[in-house]
Scaffold this motif. Structure first.
Motif, PDB file in Angstrom:
ATOM      1  N   GLU A 304       0.821  -1.215   0.000  1.00  0.00           N
ATOM      2  CA  GLU A 304       0.000   0.000   0.000  1.00  0.00           C
ATOM      3  C   GLU A 304       0.859   1.272   0.000  1.00  0.00           C
ATOM      4  OE1 GLU A 304      -2.308  -3.248   2.114  1.00  0.00           O
ATOM      5  OE2 GLU A 304      -0.251  -2.452   2.165  1.00  0.00           O
ATOM      6  N   TYR A 305       2.111   1.137   0.420  1.00  0.00           N
ATOM      7  CA  TYR A 305       3.026   2.276   0.450  1.00  0.00           C
ATOM      8  C   TYR A 305       3.739   2.339  -0.897  1.00  0.00           C
ATOM      9  CZ  TYR A 305       6.696   5.427   2.138  1.00  0.00           C
ATOM     10  OH  TYR A 305       7.552   6.491   2.301  1.00  0.00           O
ATOM     11  N   VAL A 306       3.245   3.176  -1.783  1.00  0.00           N
ATOM     12  CA  VAL A 306       3.678   3.160  -3.186  1.00  0.00           C
ATOM     13  C   VAL A 306       4.761   4.185  -3.498  1.00  0.00           C
ATOM     14  CG1 VAL A 306       1.462   2.284  -3.978  1.00  0.00           C
ATOM     15  CG2 VAL A 306       1.813   4.754  -3.838  1.00  0.00           C
ATOM     16  N   THR A 307       5.214   4.935  -2.497  1.00  0.00           N
ATOM     17  CA  THR A 307       6.251   5.957  -2.734  1.00  0.00           C
ATOM     18  C   THR A 307       7.426   5.738  -1.791  1.00  0.00           C
ATOM     19  OG1 THR A 307       5.044   7.455  -1.246  1.00  0.00           O
ATOM     20  CG2 THR A 307       4.654   7.690  -3.611  1.00  0.00           C
ATOM     21  N   PRO A 308       8.105   4.583  -1.863  1.00  0.00           N
ATOM     22  CA  PRO A 308       9.183   4.281  -0.914  1.00  0.00           C
ATOM     23  C   PRO A 308      10.307   5.315  -0.968  1.00  0.00           C
ATOM     24  CG  PRO A 308       9.229   2.776  -2.794  1.00  0.00           C
ATOM     25  CD  PRO A 308       7.945   3.522  -2.872  1.00  0.00           C
ATOM     26  N   GLY A 309      10.655   5.841   0.195  1.00  0.00           N
ATOM     27  CA  GLY A 309      11.722   6.824   0.296  1.00  0.00           C
ATOM     28  C   GLY A 309      11.270   8.264   0.241  1.00  0.00           C
ATOM     29  N   PHE A 310      10.015   8.505  -0.102  1.00  0.00           N
ATOM     30  CA  PHE A 310       9.550   9.880  -0.294  1.00  0.00           C
ATOM     31  C   PHE A 310       8.406  10.267   0.639  1.00  0.00           C
ATOM     32  CE2 PHE A 310      11.520   8.593  -4.251  1.00  0.00           C
ATOM     33  CZ  PHE A 310      12.328   9.688  -4.550  1.00  0.00           C
ATOM     34  N   GLY A 311       8.090   9.414   1.609  1.00  0.00           N
ATOM     35  CA  GLY A 311       6.949   9.715   2.455  1.00  0.00           C
ATOM     36  C   GLY A 311       5.666   9.675   1.641  1.00  0.00           C
ATOM     37  N   PHE A 312       4.647  10.327   2.132  1.00  0.00           N
ATOM     38  CA  PHE A 312       3.354  10.321   1.433  1.00  0.00           C
ATOM     39  C   PHE A 312       3.283  11.549   0.530  1.00  0.00           C
ATOM     40  CE2 PHE A 312       2.877   7.762   5.217  1.00  0.00           C
ATOM     41  CZ  PHE A 312       2.330   6.598   4.689  1.00  0.00           C
ATOM     42  N   VAL A 313       4.193  11.542  -0.450  1.00  0.00           N
ATOM     43  CA  VAL A 313       4.378  12.702  -1.306  1.00  0.00           C
ATOM     44  C   VAL A 313       3.226  12.885  -2.295  1.00  0.00           C
ATOM     45  CG1 VAL A 313       5.700  11.419  -3.048  1.00  0.00           C
ATOM     46  CG2 VAL A 313       6.117  13.875  -2.741  1.00  0.00           C
ATOM     47  N   LYS A 333      -6.986   7.540   1.683  1.00  0.00           N
ATOM     48  CA  LYS A 333      -7.197   6.115   1.942  1.00  0.00           C
ATOM     49  C   LYS A 333      -5.882   5.337   1.888  1.00  0.00           C
ATOM     50  CE  LYS A 333     -12.000   5.844   0.350  1.00  0.00           C
ATOM     51  NZ  LYS A 333     -12.931   5.245  -0.644  1.00  0.00           N
ATOM     52  N   GLU A 334      -4.993   5.747   0.981  1.00  0.00           N
ATOM     53  CA  GLU A 334      -3.698   5.077   0.870  1.00  0.00           C
ATOM     54  C   GLU A 334      -2.927   5.166   2.183  1.00  0.00           C
ATOM     55  OE1 GLU A 334       0.453   6.448  -1.090  1.00  0.00           O
ATOM     56  OE2 GLU A 334      -1.255   6.412  -2.460  1.00  0.00           O
ATOM     57  N   ILE A 335      -2.927   6.357   2.799  1.00  0.00           N
ATOM     58  CA  ILE A 335      -2.232   6.540   4.074  1.00  0.00           C
ATOM     59  C   ILE A 335      -2.939   5.762   5.173  1.00  0.00           C
ATOM     60  CG2 ILE A 335      -1.343   8.244   5.697  1.00  0.00           C
ATOM     61  CD1 ILE A 335      -1.465  10.320   3.500  1.00  0.00           C
ATOM     62  N   GLN A 336      -4.270   5.764   5.142  1.00  0.00           N
ATOM     63  CA  GLN A 336      -5.034   5.044   6.163  1.00  0.00           C
ATOM     64  C   GLN A 336      -4.773   3.544   6.103  1.00  0.00           C
ATOM     65  OE1 GLN A 336      -7.309   6.557   8.647  1.00  0.00           O
ATOM     66  NE2 GLN A 336      -6.643   4.551   9.392  1.00  0.00           N
ATOM     67  N   LEU A 337      -4.631   3.006   4.885  1.00  0.00           N
ATOM     68  CA  LEU A 337      -4.333   1.577   4.746  1.00  0.00           C
ATOM     69  C   LEU A 337      -2.988   1.238   5.364  1.00  0.00           C
ATOM     70  CD1 LEU A 337      -5.590   0.912   1.094  1.00  0.00           C
ATOM     71  CD2 LEU A 337      -6.585   0.008   3.207  1.00  0.00           C
ATOM     72  N   THR A 342       0.016  -0.934  10.007  1.00  0.00           N
ATOM     73  CA  THR A 342       0.966  -0.687  11.095  1.00  0.00           C
ATOM     74  C   THR A 342       0.342  -1.002  12.448  1.00  0.00           C
ATOM     75  OG1 THR A 342       2.006   1.087   9.801  1.00  0.00           O
ATOM     76  CG2 THR A 342       2.461   1.039  12.165  1.00  0.00           C
ATOM     77  N   LEU A 343      -0.899  -0.550  12.639  1.00  0.00           N
ATOM     78  CA  LEU A 343      -1.581  -0.786  13.907  1.00  0.00           C
ATOM     79  C   LEU A 343      -1.757  -2.279  14.182  1.00  0.00           C
ATOM     80  CD1 LEU A 343      -4.256   2.041  13.622  1.00  0.00           C
ATOM     81  CD2 LEU A 343      -2.458   1.907  15.356  1.00  0.00           C
ATOM     82  N   SER A 344      -1.953  -3.051  13.140  1.00  0.00           N
ATOM     83  CA  SER A 344      -2.122  -4.490  13.328  1.00  0.00           C
ATOM     84  C   SER A 344      -0.830  -5.168  13.769  1.00  0.00           C
ATOM     85  CB  SER A 344      -2.619  -5.133  12.024  1.00  0.00           C
ATOM     86  OG  SER A 344      -1.606  -5.116  11.032  1.00  0.00           O
ATOM     87  N   LEU A 345       0.311  -4.503  13.576  1.00  0.00           N
ATOM     88  CA  LEU A 345       1.601  -5.073  13.930  1.00  0.00           C
ATOM     89  C   LEU A 345       2.175  -4.514  15.226  1.00  0.00           C
ATOM     90  CD1 LEU A 345       3.267  -5.072  10.395  1.00  0.00           C
ATOM     91  CD2 LEU A 345       2.298  -7.019  11.610  1.00  0.00           C
ATOM     92  N   LEU A 346       1.605  -3.421  15.704  1.00  0.00           N
ATOM     93  CA  LEU A 346       2.094  -2.846  16.955  1.00  0.00           C
ATOM     94  C   LEU A 346       1.853  -3.827  18.099  1.00  0.00           C
ATOM     95  CD1 LEU A 346       0.970   0.859  16.555  1.00  0.00           C
ATOM     96  CD2 LEU A 346       3.313   0.026  16.733  1.00  0.00           C
ATOM     97  N   PRO A 347       2.848  -4.056  18.969  1.00  0.00           N
ATOM     98  CA  PRO A 347       2.742  -5.110  20.001  1.00  0.00           C
ATOM     99  C   PRO A 347       1.509  -5.022  20.877  1.00  0.00           C
ATOM    100  CG  PRO A 347       4.986  -4.297  19.849  1.00  0.00           C
ATOM    101  CD  PRO A 347       4.167  -3.419  18.956  1.00  0.00           C
ATOM    102  N   GLN A 348       1.249  -3.839  21.461  1.00  0.00           N
ATOM    103  CA  GLN A 348       0.111  -3.733  22.381  1.00  0.00           C
ATOM    104  C   GLN A 348      -1.214  -3.870  21.644  1.00  0.00           C
ATOM    105  OE1 GLN A 348       0.190  -3.664  25.629  1.00  0.00           O
ATOM    106  NE2 GLN A 348      -2.046  -3.678  25.719  1.00  0.00           N
TER     107      GLN A 348
END
Length: 362
Positions: A304-313, A333-337, A342-348
């Motif tokens: 879903e992160y289609v701009t590697p190295g450039f943030g959400f440009v 929506k791209e950022i939300q995905l 990320t939230l699904s992988l956060l430990p807590q």
């Protein structure tokens, strides 16, 4: 608003007004509108200082400087209280050129306008801490009149916002930006994580003991711009130098971990999220400090992160995204995905979900 967009629009509008006066200002009047030229130069410099350089900010500064020199004689006449007797052919030609460039730039800027995102949209609170010091001697909070060697951005949930669990149990999230981006290009993502109860940190450093270009391009206002230019000039060479950046980024990770522990808790668990350039540095840090982090996440691992190295440009600086071949986007929506993944992988968060599933099974 974490964008230079409104300021750039204002300057271009002022340049258009300044140039248009040749069509409506009558002879025998004092040419007060000529003062807009130096005002635009000052505003364009302040824009670069506040938001760092990009294509539009440098273009606007160049156009403003040209307008200043074209209006220099008119400024002297205005300062002397003299009336307009006539506009020379050279002045009219220069003003018409400034008008054309400003109007075209304004149209392009409006077409490639960024998505406006506020922390309040996600019930988050954003703060910035200015730091002074070095990576060798350490950093401390800068006073009001000290030049900052680093700026830490902190996004936290509003106090009354319910979180995924107890604040003491939640790890904080540390974002390590790529140098073709900076913290501003991850802010919507940080807000979305904060909405779910996580405190998110990110730092941008410009200390003298760590250099990237070993030239004037190391000035903090221009580093990202020259990094993007270097990539556009020769992408393969830029990517081949990835290992060169590892040492510098490792220093930044150490500085940010020390900042978090000093301001949050000595035993604060940290979940590190990083972008393309920081890959090797984070891997080395994980081996040297296995007990510091609660986990590591490379944004580039998400499709879903289609701009590697450039943030959400694509959402935050669409013109640069267009030049890079990513295209612009007005959709968050791209950022939300990416935030949801990320939230699904956060430990807590993961533990909370497991507990909920266990309770449902019972």
């Amino acid at each position: 608003m974490n964008s230079s967009f409104l300021g750039e629009v204002l300057i271009l509008v002022l340049l258009v007004i300044n140039s248009c006066r040749i069509f409506f200002l009558k002879y025998g009047k004092i040419d007060a509108l000529t003062v807009l030229a130096p005002v635009c130069v000052i505003l364009s410099v302040l824009q670069i200082i506040a938001w760092n350089a990009d294509f539009f900010s440098i273009l606007i500064f160049a156009v403003s400087a040209a307008a200043f020199f074209i209006n220099f004689r008119a400024l002297l006449r205005f300062a002397s209280g003299l009336y307009v007797d006539h506009y020379s052919i050279a002045f009219k030609t220069g003003a018409a050129l400034i008008l054309f460039v400003s109007a075209v730039s304004l149209g392009i800027l409006l077409y490639f306008r960024p998505v406006i995102v506020q922390p309040s949209d996600y019930k988050a609170v954003q703060s910035k801490v200015r730091l002074v010091g070095s990576f060798v001697g350490g950093f401390h909070t800068a006073s009001a009149f000290e030049s900052a060697d680093g700026i830490v951005t902190v996004c936290a949930p509003v106090p009354e916002q319910p979180s995924a669990g107890s604040g003491a149990e939640l790890p904080c999230v540390l974002i390590i930006p790529d140098k073709r981006a900076d913290t501003n290009f991850y802010l919507p993502y940080m807000y979305m994580l904060s909405k779910c109860g996580f405190t998110v940190y990110s730092g941008d450093f410009s200390a003298r003991d760590v250099k990237w270009f070993h030239s004037a391009a190391d000035v903090c206002f221009f580093r990202r711009f020259f990094s993007v230019c270097a990539y556009l000039k020769n992408p393969h060479q830029y990517e081949a130098e990835k290992e060169f950046y590892t040492f510098n980024i490792s220093k930044e990770i150490d500085a940010m971990v020390n900042f978090i522990r000093r301001n949050a808790s000595e035993n604060q668990k940290i979940f590190i999220v990083y972008d393309w350039m920081a890959d090797t540095a984070v891997s080395d840090y994980a081996k040297l400090h296995p007990d510091v982090a609660d986990g590591f996440l490379n944004l580039c691992d998400f499709e879903e992160y289609v701009t590697p190295g450039f943030g959400f440009v694509r959402q935050l600086e669409p013109f640069t995204a267009f030049r890079l071949g990513f295209g612009k986007s007005n959709d968050l929506k791209e950022i939300q995905l990416v935030a949801d993944r990320t939230l699904s992988l956060l430990p807590q968060k993961k533990n909370s979900q497991a507990e909920e599933q266990s309770n449902d099974a019972e």
